[in-house]
Design a protein around this motif. Structure first.
Motif, PDB file in Angstrom:
ATOM      1  N   THR A   3       0.960  -1.162   0.300  1.00  0.00           N
ATOM      2  CA  THR A   3       0.069  -0.119   0.004  1.00  0.00           C
ATOM      3  C   THR A   3       0.889   1.149  -0.068  1.00  0.00           C
ATOM      4  OG1 THR A   3      -1.607  -1.031   1.116  1.00  0.00           O
ATOM      5  CG2 THR A   3      -1.914   1.187   1.095  1.00  0.00           C
ATOM      6  N   ARG A 131      -4.120   2.750   4.755  1.00  0.00           N
ATOM      7  CA  ARG A 131      -3.883   1.238   4.633  1.00  0.00           C
ATOM      8  C   ARG A 131      -5.150   0.463   4.675  1.00  0.00           C
ATOM      9  NH1 ARG A 131      -1.646  -1.369   7.920  1.00  0.00           N
ATOM     10  NH2 ARG A 131      -1.831  -0.104   9.933  1.00  0.00           N
ATOM     11  N   PRO A 135      -6.405  -1.119   0.896  1.00  0.00           N
ATOM     12  CA  PRO A 135      -5.094  -1.984   0.869  1.00  0.00           C
ATOM     13  C   PRO A 135      -4.768  -2.190  -0.534  1.00  0.00           C
ATOM     14  CG  PRO A 135      -7.459  -3.346   1.297  1.00  0.00           C
ATOM     15  CD  PRO A 135      -7.401  -1.700   1.254  1.00  0.00           C
ATOM     16  N   ALA A 190       0.836  -4.714   2.845  1.00  0.00           N
ATOM     17  CA  ALA A 190      -0.565  -4.927   2.777  1.00  0.00           C
ATOM     18  C   ALA A 190      -0.834  -5.927   3.861  1.00  0.00           C
ATOM     19  CB  ALA A 190      -1.050  -5.238   1.355  1.00  0.00           C
ATOM     20  N   ARG A 194       1.201  -2.250  10.724  1.00  0.00           N
ATOM     21  CA  ARG A 194       1.962  -0.996  10.034  1.00  0.00           C
ATOM     22  C   ARG A 194       3.372  -1.443   9.987  1.00  0.00           C
ATOM     23  NH1 ARG A 194       2.382   2.725  13.837  1.00  0.00           N
ATOM     24  NH2 ARG A 194      -0.123   3.026  13.979  1.00  0.00           N
TER      25      ARG A 194
END
Length: 214
Positions: A3, A131, A135, A190, A194
């Motif tokens: 992403t 995100r 995604p 993705a 994070r």
């Protein structure tokens, strides 16, 4: 899959009164700023942009609209408070006064005004929003110089410091501070977590472009 989130600084602003405009309303792009935004859009147009978000400030919305005109008029465009300019006690001060202060927004101020960690928290929250909503896609967020500078420091694992925010050459920022309409791209795995995989910086070339302080 990755992403990608590209934070774009707005283009140069029409500011004949030479004030620090911060969150003051009504400050739009100068003709050069419009050209800078178009150059950013031309750079991004082949990147399959899934959505464009922008701060509530006029200059950011105008930059986002110009980018969308290059990326495709069907690209969704949305305002996002997370991308806003810093909340500062110095809106409306003269540029001369801010230069005398060395553009210090953060020392000797208290709530409700923001500190670097408050600004960064907003931008990281925007990363999470992008995100989760997009995604594996590419999202653009039009924001402002200090929020982007703090995000760059975070991506490069540098200590968060207001004093160091204009010394980003070690992060691959040639002018040491995000240039008008520059593009800072953060690539995340993705996944639900994070996980930042890559950071890169690009400043589209426009004749006559030079650094400014917002």
């Amino acid at each position: 899959m990755m992403t990608k989130v590209s934070l774009v600084r707005h283009g140069l602003v029409e500011n004949p009164g030479q004030v620090y405009y911060g969150r003051l309303p009504g400050f739009g792009l100068a003709p050069l700023g419009q050209a800078q935004a178009a150059a950013a859009g031309d750079y991004l147009k082949d990147g399959a942009v899934d959505a464009i978000y922008h701060s509530p400030m006029l200059r950011a919305r105008q930059t986002a609209e110009i980018i969308r005109s290059r990326c495709g008029q069907t690209t969704p465009l949305a305002e996002c408070d997370l991308l806003n300019e810093i909340l500062s006690a110095y809106d409306g001060q003269s540029v001369a006064e801010m230069e005398r202060r060395d553009w210090d927004f953060y020392h000797e101020v208290s709530l409700p005004y923001e500190q670097p960690e408050d600004v960064l928290a907003r931008i990281v929250a925007f990363f999470d929003l992008a995100r989760h909503k997009h995604p594996g896609r590419h999202v653009v967020g039009v924001s402002h110089a200090d929020p982007i500078a703090f995000a760059i420091m975070w991506a490069n694992q540098l200590p968060l410091s207001a004093d160091q925010r204009k010394q980003l050459i070690v992060c691959g920022v040639p002018d040491s501070y995000p240039a008008p309409a520059s593009i800072s791209t953060f690539s995340f795995a993705a996944t639900a977590e994070r996980a930042l995989l890559e950071f890169c910086y690009h400043a589209p070339s426009v004749p006559g472009t030079g650094p400014n302080d917002d």
